[in-house]
Design a protein around this motif. Structure first.
Motif, PDB file in Angstrom:
ATOM      1  N   ASN A 131      20.442 -46.122  61.563  1.00 16.71           N
ATOM      2  CA  ASN A 131      19.985 -45.429  60.359  1.00 16.71           C
ATOM      3  C   ASN A 131      21.119 -45.384  59.343  1.00 16.71           C
ATOM      4  OD1 ASN A 131      17.300 -44.631  61.184  1.00 16.71           O
ATOM      5  ND2 ASN A 131      18.273 -43.200  62.599  1.00 16.71           N
ATOM      6  N   ARG A 189      15.267 -41.384  50.979  1.00 18.77           N
ATOM      7  CA  ARG A 189      14.920 -41.265  52.381  1.00 18.77           C
ATOM      8  C   ARG A 189      15.795 -42.165  53.240  1.00 18.77           C
ATOM      9  NH1 ARG A 189       8.665 -42.445  52.965  1.00 18.77           N
ATOM     10  NH2 ARG A 189       9.623 -44.473  52.602  1.00 18.77           N
ATOM     11  N   GLY A 230      15.124 -43.075  56.254  1.00 18.07           N
ATOM     12  CA  GLY A 230      14.288 -43.972  57.046  1.00 18.07           C
ATOM     13  C   GLY A 230      14.014 -45.302  56.393  1.00 18.07           C
ATOM     14  N   ARG A 288      17.217 -48.939  57.272  1.00 16.38           N
ATOM     15  CA  ARG A 288      17.268 -48.893  58.732  1.00 16.38           C
ATOM     16  C   ARG A 288      17.233 -50.297  59.304  1.00 16.38           C
ATOM     17  NH1 ARG A 288      12.833 -45.290  60.359  1.00 16.38           N
ATOM     18  NH2 ARG A 288      14.427 -43.680  60.548  1.00 16.38           N
ATOM     19  N   SER A 302      13.681 -33.739  71.068  1.00 10.42           N
ATOM     20  CA  SER A 302      13.413 -33.790  69.635  1.00 10.42           C
ATOM     21  C   SER A 302      14.187 -32.706  68.897  1.00 10.42           C
ATOM     22  CB  SER A 302      11.912 -33.642  69.369  1.00 10.42           C
ATOM     23  OG  SER A 302      11.200 -34.718  69.944  1.00 10.42           O
ATOM     24  N   THR A 352      17.331 -35.191  61.667  1.00 13.21           N
ATOM     25  CA  THR A 352      16.753 -36.507  61.908  1.00 13.21           C
ATOM     26  C   THR A 352      15.747 -36.395  63.051  1.00 13.21           C
ATOM     27  OG1 THR A 352      17.264 -38.843  62.278  1.00 13.21           O
ATOM     28  CG2 THR A 352      18.548 -37.224  63.549  1.00 13.21           C
ATOM     29  N   CYS A 353      15.123 -37.509  63.410  1.00 15.97           N
ATOM     30  CA  CYS A 353      14.136 -37.513  64.487  1.00 15.97           C
ATOM     31  C   CYS A 353      14.138 -38.876  65.139  1.00 15.97           C
ATOM     32  CB  CYS A 353      12.750 -37.168  63.949  1.00 15.97           C
ATOM     33  SG  CYS A 353      12.102 -38.345  62.741  1.00 15.97           S
ATOM     34  N   LEU A 379      12.593 -42.432  66.287  1.00 16.67           N
ATOM     35  CA  LEU A 379      11.881 -43.372  65.421  1.00 16.67           C
ATOM     36  C   LEU A 379      10.369 -43.188  65.488  1.00 16.67           C
ATOM     37  CD1 LEU A 379      12.001 -45.815  63.527  1.00 16.67           C
ATOM     38  CD2 LEU A 379      11.996 -47.290  65.546  1.00 16.67           C
ATOM     39  N   GLU A 408       8.634 -40.620  66.103  1.00 12.96           N
ATOM     40  CA  GLU A 408       8.191 -39.366  65.493  1.00 12.96           C
ATOM     41  C   GLU A 408       8.042 -39.514  63.983  1.00 12.96           C
ATOM     42  OE1 GLU A 408      10.127 -36.199  68.680  1.00 12.96           O
ATOM     43  OE2 GLU A 408      11.298 -36.850  66.959  1.00 12.96           O
ATOM     44  N   GLU A 409       8.903 -40.291  63.375  1.00 20.10           N
ATOM     45  CA  GLU A 409       8.785 -40.507  61.938  1.00 20.10           C
ATOM     46  C   GLU A 409       7.572 -41.360  61.613  1.00 20.10           C
ATOM     47  OE1 GLU A 409      11.410 -43.056  58.878  1.00 20.10           O
ATOM     48  OE2 GLU A 409      12.375 -41.218  59.557  1.00 20.10           O
ATOM     49  N   ASN A 410       7.296 -42.346  62.447  1.00 20.62           N
ATOM     50  CA  ASN A 410       6.149 -43.229  62.197  1.00 20.62           C
ATOM     51  C   ASN A 410       4.835 -42.488  62.424  1.00 20.62           C
ATOM     52  OD1 ASN A 410       7.902 -45.262  61.622  1.00 20.62           O
ATOM     53  ND2 ASN A 410       7.799 -46.199  63.649  1.00 20.62           N
TER      54      ASN A 410
END
Length: 486
Positions: free
Chosen positions: A348, A363, A365, A368, A471, A479-480, A482, A484-486
């Protein structure tokens, strides 16, 4: 490219699961591709087989199903079987090794002894080989786990080191043979684009995940005395971390590469036992559903103690105390019975410091790099681009390095590459003893604290991504993971 010269490959544990699923299929692939010298021979060693013909029948029944149908050719398979011979010996009887010596004594080339056995047999096998003079002009391949902790690992290494020189010992970690890991080295050290960004100034965090849908299968007895930290973190995950974070070596020879990996492992910030509950999460799967199929809890698996406190999931925050990476968190995660089978490295990058294009451009994300190791091997770079139409509306897009589309030749499997490296005497992709010791030194305080605290692992349902605490650990760093973001 064909192997440099003739060889004799001796496979201990010739009827074991690893031989069936990985080693013999990889040797067949190398043979089919013309990468093995025509005079090279393969000897399998096992107890409960009555001669060569019965062993070849076993190979046909148990190994052939693990060979890719697209790459199977009947004539190549028959020629591969012609390479294989069998020696039936009792590994507990040193005098039986005379039979092995007599079988291979007059064969030309280097001898490779692959120990696809339990680690308790490593030292007895090595001593028995030495007793009949088979430790000369030879190489020894050791599978993980190499010990239960630093002390037992050193004991094995000391005993094997009395018989074989360090440059004869190949400690295998198959993740180092995967194509995307090799391409990570090419990406970093062959392109001026990434090197200026590969440091704390531009990298916000790095995630390394090895997730499995499978449970312990038939390995309950072994796994219940091992756990995820020993089974996966001490070797695979820390080796991947060292590849990601290493400095450029002055060349790609074996010691140059491994020297740089060792510097990373020695620079890992020791974890204070008082902080372990904050930076290390351990879990154990309970009953759940994976792809529509109900699966039992870990405690109900065959060979597992009902009251077991062995972890099947680990998430850790690691830090590297050096000039390049100080302050950048490395999040490591592995587990069984998770939602998907995936192994990946996620880099990231930091968002731009100021954007005239709106909040979307800030962002993290969108900036990346994702290196996928399995199930499909790809490298994907995410960035922002303008959506078609009116206004400056941005969307995340990605650039793919799709190996199977760009290169006509098929990718080489990890074990195939590593076995060819052993035969050809290339050590760069194998773990040196001092690397292994450095990894154990970093892991041991975690093991000791978990043992001393007596707390049970956090439960998680099979088919999920592990305990919620994993988490929450990333949320502390804004952050989180990958998925979880999707």
């Amino acid at each position: 490219m064909q192997t440099d010269s003739s060889f004799t490959f001796v496979l201990f544990g010739g009827t074991g699961d690893l031989s069936m699923r990985k080693i013999l299929p990889a040797l067949y692939e190398a043979h089919r591709a013309g990468m093995l010298a025509p005079s090279g021979k393969i000897f399998a060693v096992a107890r409960h087989i009555d001669g060569r013909e019965q062993y070849l029948q076993w190979v046909n029944e148990h190994v052939r199903p693990h060979v890719s149908k697209a790459r199977f050719a009947e004539d190549a398979w028959r020629a591969f079987l012609d390479r294989i011979d069998f020696v039936g010996i009792d590994l507990g009887k040193a005098e039986d090794f005379v039979l092995l010596r007599d079988a291979v004594a007059n064969l030309p080339g280097t001898r490779v002894f692959y120990l696809a056995t339990g680690p308790s047999l490593f030292v007895p096998i090595c001593r028995a080989l030495a007793s009949v003079g088979l430790n000369q002009n030879s190489r020894i391949v050791l599978e993980k786990p190499l010990g239960y902790d630093l002390r037992s690992s050193n004991a094995i290494n000391d005993a094997v080191g009395e018989i074989f020189a360090e440059d004869q010992i190949y400690r295998i970690d198959h993740y180092l043979g995967k194509e995307p890991v090799q391409n990570l080295l090419a990406l970093r050290f062959g392109n001026a684009l990434f090197e200026p960004l590969w440091r704390r100034d531009w990298v916000e965090s790095i995630q390394i995940t090895i997730a499995e849908e499978l449970g312990v299968e038939a390995r309950g007895d072994f796994y219940d005395n091992t756990g995820a930290l020993r089974d996966m973190v001490q070797n695979h995950l820390l080796q991947l971390l060292s590849i990601v974070a290493m400095e450029p070596p002055h060349s790609m020879d074996s010691d140059s590469v491994r020297d740089e990996k060792l510097r990373v492992l020695r620079a890992l910030k020791p974890i204070d036992p008082r902080d372990i509950s904050r930076v290390a999460v351990r879990g154990q799967y309970h009953a759940g559903v994976i792809r529509g199929t109900a699966v039992p809890a870990y405690a109900n698996e065959p060979g597992v103690r009902p009251e077991s406190t062995t972890e099947t999931f680990v998430a850790l925050k690691a830090e590297i105390d050096n000039w390049r990476w100080a302050g950048v968190p490395f999040f490591l995660r592995t587990g069984k019975r998770l939602a998907d089978r995936v192994a990946e490295i996620v880099v990231n990058f930091r968002p731009v410091p100021h954007s005239a294009l709106g909040a979307t451009a800030l962002r993290a994300g969108a900036n990346r790099l994702v290196i996928r190791l399995q199930p499909n091997e790809t490298i994907r770079l995410y960035c922002l681009a303008k959506k078609p139409g009116e206004g400056m509306n941005l969307s995340s897009v990605h650039l793919d390095l799709a190996f199977d589309q760009f290169f006509r030749e098929g990718q080489m499997e990890a074990y195939q590459r590593l076995l060819l490296d052993v035969i050809n005497g290339r050590l760069a992709l194998f773990v040196r003893r001092d690397e292994q010791e450095a990894a154990w030194r970093w892991v041991e305080p975690i093991l000791n604290e978990w043992a001393a605290s007596g707390t049970r692992p956090k439960p998680y349902a099979a088919g999920t991504w592990g305990p919620a605490a994993a988490s929450a650990m990333l949320a502390q760093h804004n952050t989180c993971w990958l998925e979880e973001e999707n």
